[in-house]
Design a protein around this motif. Structure first.
Motif, PDB file in Angstrom:
ATOM      1  N   LEU A  93      89.184  89.620  30.801  1.00 13.59           N
ATOM      2  CA  LEU A  93      89.993  90.456  31.831  1.00 13.59           C
ATOM      3  C   LEU A  93      89.659  91.984  31.608  1.00 13.59           C
ATOM      4  N   PHE A  94      88.688  92.558  32.589  1.00 13.92           N
ATOM      5  CA  PHE A  94      88.008  93.866  32.141  1.00 13.92           C
ATOM      6  C   PHE A  94      87.489  94.527  33.401  1.00 13.92           C
ATOM      7  N   ASN A  95      86.831  95.547  33.093  1.00 17.05           N
ATOM      8  CA  ASN A  95      86.375  96.249  34.351  1.00 17.05           C
ATOM      9  C   ASN A  95      87.383  96.706  35.337  1.00 17.05           C
ATOM     10  N   PRO A  96      88.428  97.574  34.702  1.00 15.66           N
ATOM     11  CA  PRO A  96      89.701  97.898  35.620  1.00 15.66           C
ATOM     12  C   PRO A  96      89.510  99.187  36.647  1.00 15.66           C
ATOM     13  N   SER A  97      90.049  99.035  37.541  1.00 13.80           N
ATOM     14  CA  SER A  97      90.071 100.189  38.445  1.00 13.80           C
ATOM     15  C   SER A  97      91.667 100.645  38.952  1.00 13.80           C
ATOM     16  N   ILE A  98      91.873 101.858  39.036  1.00 12.49           N
ATOM     17  CA  ILE A  98      93.400 102.274  39.329  1.00 12.49           C
ATOM     18  C   ILE A  98      93.438 103.010  40.480  1.00 12.49           C
ATOM     19  N   VAL A  99      94.331 102.830  41.268  1.00  6.57           N
ATOM     20  CA  VAL A  99      95.038 103.717  42.613  1.00  6.57           C
ATOM     21  C   VAL A  99      96.392 103.625  42.452  1.00  6.57           C
ATOM     22  N   SER A 100      97.096 104.638  43.285  1.00  3.86           N
ATOM     23  CA  SER A 100      98.292 104.763  43.696  1.00  3.86           C
ATOM     24  C   SER A 100      98.786 103.517  44.402  1.00  3.86           C
ATOM     25  N   ARG A 152     103.885 105.258  40.584  1.00  4.82           N
ATOM     26  CA  ARG A 152     103.517 103.825  40.648  1.00  4.82           C
ATOM     27  C   ARG A 152     102.080 103.589  41.149  1.00  4.82           C
ATOM     28  N   PHE A 153     101.591 102.643  40.191  1.00  3.57           N
ATOM     29  CA  PHE A 153     100.082 102.222  40.428  1.00  3.57           C
ATOM     30  C   PHE A 153      99.874 100.813  40.785  1.00  3.57           C
ATOM     31  N   VAL A 154      98.484 100.563  41.265  1.00  7.76           N
ATOM     32  CA  VAL A 154      98.048  99.113  41.126  1.00  7.76           C
ATOM     33  C   VAL A 154      96.802  99.253  40.308  1.00  7.76           C
ATOM     34  N   LEU A 155      96.625  98.130  39.409  1.00  5.69           N
ATOM     35  CA  LEU A 155      95.235  97.965  38.526  1.00  5.69           C
ATOM     36  C   LEU A 155      94.635  96.974  38.916  1.00  5.69           C
ATOM     37  N   SER A 156      93.600  97.022  39.393  1.00  7.19           N
ATOM     38  CA  SER A 156      92.662  95.690  39.513  1.00  7.19           C
ATOM     39  C   SER A 156      91.805  95.432  38.489  1.00  7.19           C
ATOM     40  N   LEU A 157      91.423  94.331  38.193  1.00  7.82           N
ATOM     41  CA  LEU A 157      90.546  93.915  37.053  1.00  7.82           C
ATOM     42  C   LEU A 157      89.812  92.450  37.341  1.00  7.82           C
ATOM     43  N   PHE A 176      88.112 100.646  43.337  1.00  8.55           N
ATOM     44  CA  PHE A 176      88.891 101.196  44.379  1.00  8.55           C
ATOM     45  C   PHE A 176      89.229 102.459  44.514  1.00  8.55           C
ATOM     46  N   VAL A 177      89.395 102.890  45.658  1.00  8.12           N
ATOM     47  CA  VAL A 177      89.770 104.346  46.021  1.00  8.12           C
ATOM     48  C   VAL A 177      90.750 104.326  47.129  1.00  8.12           C
ATOM     49  N   GLU A 178      91.745 105.242  46.767  1.00  7.39           N
ATOM     50  CA  GLU A 178      92.234 105.611  48.056  1.00  7.39           C
ATOM     51  C   GLU A 178      91.929 106.588  49.099  1.00  7.39           C
ATOM     52  N   PHE A 179      91.368 106.310  50.208  1.00  2.00           N
ATOM     53  CA  PHE A 179      90.744 106.936  51.304  1.00  2.00           C
ATOM     54  C   PHE A 179      91.626 107.484  52.166  1.00  2.00           C
ATOM     55  N   GLU A 180      91.670 108.693  52.603  1.00  2.00           N
ATOM     56  CA  GLU A 180      92.310 109.468  53.611  1.00  2.00           C
ATOM     57  C   GLU A 180      91.483 109.811  54.582  1.00  2.00           C
ATOM     58  N   TYR A 184      83.765 100.242  29.255  1.00  4.60           N
ATOM     59  CA  TYR A 184      83.487 100.557  30.635  1.00  4.60           C
ATOM     60  C   TYR A 184      84.532 100.641  31.606  1.00  4.60           C
ATOM     61  N   THR A 185      84.484 101.389  32.483  1.00  7.77           N
ATOM     62  CA  THR A 185      85.527 101.440  33.694  1.00  7.77           C
ATOM     63  C   THR A 185      85.110 101.472  35.102  1.00  7.77           C
ATOM     64  N   CYS A 186      86.030 100.977  36.065  1.00 14.18           N
ATOM     65  CA  CYS A 186      85.515 100.891  37.324  1.00 14.18           C
ATOM     66  C   CYS A 186      86.351 102.013  38.185  1.00 14.18           C
TER      67      CYS A 186
END
Length: 432
Positions: A120-127, A140-145, A226-230, A394-396
Motif C-alpha cells: 500500500l504505497f506511492n500516495p498522493s494527496i488533495v483537498s 479535509r483531504f483525500v489520499l490515493s494509494l 492527483f491534482v486539484e485543477f482550477e 517515494y511520493t506521488c
C-alpha cells in the motif's frame, strides 16, 4: 539544515491489509486444444455441471455460498447476477434455468482478490470536495494509494482524513468492506478506450477500489498523481497514472469532481509513452502544462492546448548531485507558492537508493529553475530501509496547507507514512 531539523515524521503508518477483498471475474484457464473446435469450452462444462443439479441441491448450495461470503461483500446476489449476465454464451445451449441456477453459475465464475495484500504505497494527496464542519484552519483531504495484491496487480484505493491548523494529520478509520465500481460507459477514442465508472454513494471513500478495467490496464493502474485543477473558477480533480498490460506501459488520465464518478482514458502523443507525468494545477499562459520524464534520466516541461494530447517538451532538470546520479523523476504535480512552483523530485543514487528532493521553478516561466535541493529532503531512515524494494522513499504528490507542505510518502514500496515540512524551512534548503 538537516532533515531531522525540519522534517516532522508523524508515524501514521498505512500498511497493507490482506483481509480487504473484492470479487473479480474468474476465467478458467484453457486447456491445449487437441479436440474438435466445435467441442464445448471449460466454461460450458462448468455451466453444464451446475445446471445438472436438481433445484433443491442448487438452492442449498447457493445458500451455503452466501453464508460463507455474504458478510464480506455488499449485494453479493446482485454481483452473481451481473456475472451470470456476462456468461450468456455458456447459457445458450440450455433452454430453461431458474434464477437460483443463474446466480449459482455467477458464483462459480468469480473469485476473491486481496487487492492490497502485498503493498500500500506511492500516495498522493488533495483537498476533499467537502470541507464542511471543520475547525478553523483545518482541511479535509483525500489520499490515493497504489495497492498491490496477488500477481503484482496494482489498483487504486483511497483514504480520508483531516489536517489540523498546525499541520498535524489524522486519518479516518478504514472500512472493512471494499467494492469496485460499476462501468457506466465505454467509448472509443483515438488512443484507445475511455471508460466511465461510478460507485454507490452509500459507500465510504475508503471502500472504493478502482481495479484495472481495460486491456491496457490489465496488469496495473500505477502511481496516480492527483491534482486539484482550477479553470475559470471550476475545480476538477485529475490524476495522471501509468497503465500496464504486462508488457508495455502508457500514461492515462483520470478525472472526477466528487470521487464518486470517474472517467479514465489514454493520453495521446509522443510523451504519453512514458510514465511519471505531473499536471500543473492551472493553465500557464492559457495552456496546459506537465512535468514528465521522457528519457529515463531527466525532467521536461511540456505544454499542450489539448489536455489529452502531449508532444515535445523542454529539458529543465537533470541529475546533478550524487543522490540523483542514476536518474531523476517528479514526485507529483507542482505546488504553487508565492515564491514560485515547488516541484518535488525523486533521485536515485548508489545501490539504487531513492530519495526525495525539490526544485523551485519560476511562476511565470516554469522552464527557469530558481533553486534546487543539494541534499535530499527525505531519505530512507534506518527503520525505513527494509521492505519489498529496499532503500526507497517515494511520493506521488504532496499538498500545501497553511505554512506547511503535507507530504505522504511510501517506504520500500510496502507501506506509507506522513511527514510535514514548514515551507519557510524547506525553501532555505534549496540552492544548487
Amino acid at each position: 539544515m538537516s532533515q531531522a531539523t525540519f522534517l516532522n515524521r508523524q508515524a501514521l503508518f498505512l500498511r497493507p491489509d490482506s483481509s480487504r477483498v473484492v470479487v473479480r471475474p474468474f476465467k478458467p484457464a484453457t486447456e491445449p486444444r487437441d479436440l474438435n473446435p466445435t467441442d464445448k469450452t471449460r466454461a460450458n462444462h462448468i455451466v453444464d455441471r451446475v445446471l445438472a443439479l436438481d433445484l433443491e441441491t442448487a438452492e442449498i448450495l447457493l445458500a451455503d455460498v452466501l453464508e460463507n461470503f455474504d458478510g464480506r461483500h455488499r449485494n453479493l446476489l446482485a454481483t452473481f447476477e451481473s456475472r451470470a449476465a456476462e456468461m450468456e454464451d455458456a447459457f445458450a445451449p440450455h433452454a430453461n434455468f431458474t434464477k437460483t441456477q443463474r446466480q449459482l453459475v455467477g458464483a462459480y465464475f468469480l473469485n476473491e482478490y486481496s487487492f492490497e495484500a502485498s503493498a500500500l504505497f506511492n500516495p498522493s494527496i488533495v483537498s476533499h470536495p467537502d470541507q464542511s464542519g471543520l475547525d478553523k484552519g483545518s482541511r479535509r483531504f483525500v489520499l490515493s494509494l497504489r495497492a498491490v495484491g496477488e500477481g503484482h496487480v496494482s489498483s487504486l484505493t483511497f483514504r480520508t482524513g483531516v489536517i489540523a491548523a498546525d499541520g498535524s494529520v489524522d486519518i479516518d478509520p478504514t472500512v472493512r468492506l471494499a467494492s469496485t465500481p460499476l462501468v457506466t460507459a465505454r467509448t472509443s477514442v483515438p488512443a484507445g478506450e475511455q471508460v466511465d465508472v461510478s460507485f454507490d454513494p452509500q459507500q465510504s471513500i475508503s471502500e472504493r477500489v478502482i481495479f484495472p478495467i481495460t486491456p491496457a490496464q490489465s496488469n496495473g493502474i500505477e502511481d496516480a498523481r492527483f491534482v486539484e485543477f482550477e479553470d475559470n473558477g471550476k475545480k476538477t480533480f485529475y490524476a495522471t497514472y501509468t497503465a500496464y498490460n504486462g508488457t508495455g506501459i502508457r500514461s492515462e488520465l483520470l478525472e472526477t469532481k466528487d470521487f464518486l464518478t470517474f472517467r479514465m482514458g489514454p493520453l495521446a502523443g509522443t510523451v504519453a509513452r512514458n510514465k511519471g507525468m505531473g499536471l500543473f494545477p492551472r493553465k500557464i499562459d492559457g495552456r496546459y502544462a506537465m512535468i514528465g520524464r521522457q528519457d529515463s534520466e531527466n525532467l521536461y516541461l511540456i505544454y499542450s492546448d489539448d489536455l489529452y494530447t502531449w508532444n515535445g517538451g523542454q529539458l529543465i532538470l537533470g541529475p546533478k548531485f550524487p543522490w540523483e546520479f542514476v536518474q531523476m523523476g517528479n514526485c507529483g504535480s507542482p505546488i504553487e507558492l508565492d515564491e514560485g512552483w515547488l516541484l518535488l523530485t525523486h533521485g536515485v543514487g548508489a545501490v539504487r537508493k531513492y530519495a526525495i528532493g525539490a526544485a523551485l521553478l519560476d511562476k511565470n516561466d516554469p522552464s527557469k529553475v530558481l533553486a534546487r535541493s543539494r541534499e535530499p529532503l527525505v531519505r530512507p531512515e534506518p527503520s525505513e530501509r527494509e521492505g519489498y524494494v529496499p532503500n526507497v522513499v517515494y511520493t506521488c504528490g504532496a499538498m500545501r496547507h497553511n505554512g506547511h507542505i503535507i507530504l505522504p510518502y511510501a517506504i520500500c514500496d510496502t507501506f506509507s507514512n506522513f511527514s510535514s515540512i514548514k515551507i519557510s524551512d524547506l525553501l532555505k534548503t534549496l540552492d544548487g
